[in-house]
Design a protein around this motif. Sequence first.
Motif, PDB file in Angstrom:
ATOM      1  N   HIS A 225      43.154  41.377  37.312  1.00 24.35           N
ATOM      2  CA  HIS A 225      42.256  42.096  36.415  1.00 24.35           C
ATOM      3  C   HIS A 225      42.782  43.473  36.023  1.00 24.35           C
ATOM      4  N   GLY A 226      44.032  43.762  36.366  1.00 18.69           N
ATOM      5  CA  GLY A 226      44.601  45.042  36.004  1.00 18.69           C
ATOM      6  C   GLY A 226      44.002  46.212  36.741  1.00 18.69           C
ATOM      7  N   LEU A 227      43.512  45.988  37.960  1.00 21.41           N
ATOM      8  CA  LEU A 227      42.886  47.040  38.753  1.00 21.41           C
ATOM      9  C   LEU A 227      43.842  47.541  39.829  1.00 21.41           C
ATOM     10  N   ASP A 228      43.511  48.686  40.404  1.00 20.71           N
ATOM     11  CA  ASP A 228      44.283  49.249  41.497  1.00 20.71           C
ATOM     12  C   ASP A 228      43.624  48.844  42.810  1.00 20.71           C
ATOM     13  N   PRO A 229      44.264  47.981  43.610  1.00 17.04           N
ATOM     14  CA  PRO A 229      43.614  47.528  44.849  1.00 17.04           C
ATOM     15  C   PRO A 229      43.332  48.662  45.829  1.00 17.04           C
ATOM     16  N   LEU A 230      44.166  49.698  45.842  1.00 23.51           N
ATOM     17  CA  LEU A 230      43.913  50.801  46.763  1.00 23.51           C
ATOM     18  C   LEU A 230      42.676  51.591  46.346  1.00 23.51           C
ATOM     19  N   GLU A 231      42.439  51.698  45.047  1.00 20.81           N
ATOM     20  CA  GLU A 231      41.215  52.347  44.586  1.00 20.81           C
ATOM     21  C   GLU A 231      39.991  51.542  45.028  1.00 20.81           C
ATOM     22  N   VAL A 232      40.051  50.247  44.833  1.00 21.16           N
ATOM     23  CA  VAL A 232      38.928  49.379  45.199  1.00 21.16           C
ATOM     24  C   VAL A 232      38.672  49.438  46.701  1.00 21.16           C
ATOM     25  N   ILE A 233      39.724  49.302  47.492  1.00 25.18           N
ATOM     26  CA  ILE A 233      39.575  49.283  48.946  1.00 25.18           C
ATOM     27  C   ILE A 233      39.114  50.648  49.449  1.00 25.18           C
ATOM     28  N   GLY A 234      39.667  51.719  48.899  1.00 22.16           N
ATOM     29  CA  GLY A 234      39.253  53.052  49.321  1.00 22.16           C
ATOM     30  C   GLY A 234      37.791  53.313  49.030  1.00 22.16           C
ATOM     31  N   ALA A 235      37.327  52.911  47.848  1.00 19.88           N
ATOM     32  CA  ALA A 235      35.921  53.097  47.511  1.00 19.88           C
ATOM     33  C   ALA A 235      35.017  52.222  48.374  1.00 19.88           C
TER      34      ALA A 235
END
Length: 470
Positions: A225-235
């Motif tokens: 989906h063109g997302l940053d996995p570290l952003e998702v996991i961090g949030a």
Amino acid sequence: MYAKIGVVGLGYVGLTLAAALARKGYQVYGVDTSPAVRDALDQGRVHIFEPGIEEVFADTVGRSVFVGTSLPAEVDVAVISVSTPVDDRTRQPDLTNLAAAAEQVARWCGPETLVVVRSTVPVGTSRRVVLPPLLAAWGRAKLVMAPERTIQGQALRELVELPQVVGGLDEESRRAGTEFFAGLATQVVPVSSLEAAELVKLSNNCHTDLIYSFGNELALIAERHGLDPLEVIGAANLDYPRPDLSRPGYVGGGCLSKDPYIMIDSAGGEPGPFLVGAARRLNEYLPVHVANRVVELLRQTRGGTVGRTLAVLGWAYKGWPPTDDMRGTPIATMMPVFRAAGLTVVGHDPMVPAEVIHRYGGEPTSIDKAFGEADAVLVINDHPDYRAIPLDTVLTGGHRPALVYDSWRILDEAAITAAGIRYAGIGYLPMPRPGTTVPAQQMEPVQPFDGAEPAGGGGSSTPAGSRVGA
């Protein structure tokens, strides 16, 4: 009560235990089938990297540590720590070494010797494989299972600080095993049986594999989906009172790459286990997925891959704590993909000798040359040397790579993209900044993982045979 300890098998598990016991003042008698290992240890040289081990052997060999081909009959404890590999093709545990060691202990020692199984085995193995030759030779036996659960790079500390789990054949065995390990560790945890102790080790490592696999699953979905996995996991993790999600990353090493298969063998068939095998397949798929991504991105940034040079930084299976262990290394399953793409692979690892890089199909190089001569750079592990790469120096030459794939996201993305270099990581494929060579519309969609065996080989094809884990 226990003064003379025998250790059968001087690989990682046996060697670290022997060193820890020697530090505690025990007399240790080590046995290994390899003449090269015995000769090296006799001279105080160790064949694995583990902080503190070399110093212990240099100080104790010939004085309180003795290496040979058999145990003296008078040892109080005989610890079996031989390898129990998993067959690369069938994924079935190979217990040949364990059975041979049990037969040897039965010949060398007697019924007063406490026998400790330290090798990782399917549930029921200590009773089924180790006990019979002891009973046949002695008529009775004191037998315990005490699994090794240390992490590489911290073994000497963890052998003392981690609770030592001890399961016994009977109450006498369990009491003897508890007393022995109390002389080594600050805490001993007796469990009710040999089988309970066997399952403890498998549970720890398979749970670790499962945790990491979920982080990898998220990375693959984020990439789609063109997302940053570290952003998702961090949030997701921030101040949330439930178990943290793991960052994505490669999962290797001598234990995590094989213990799930031992757990599957222990389950005995249908139904299940449902999760363990799926997690292992996903974690074995990840290096191949990354290799294919690197090839695709290099093709887009350089117009092709044949004759191009890829620099791989980090050949050991993990970078922190540092190790030279190549078991379960991602590069083993990546190399067929790179060869098929016609890439020349050069490699660097602060811990891995040049001859090992050659053996895996790479040409040794330096960090400076990796950035100054290669078409792309792939950072596989997070060794501190890579975290400290001076990008302002290595990116100032006339030649620059077109791509840096930073698996652990330890480099300065802004500095790399400012130099006109495409930057990517596991599950992270941001569009290049203006001025780079890859228009956004050229990016191909990422195919989701469907559980099938990936192209390029998804198995653990290591020559010998975790991120973290025992």
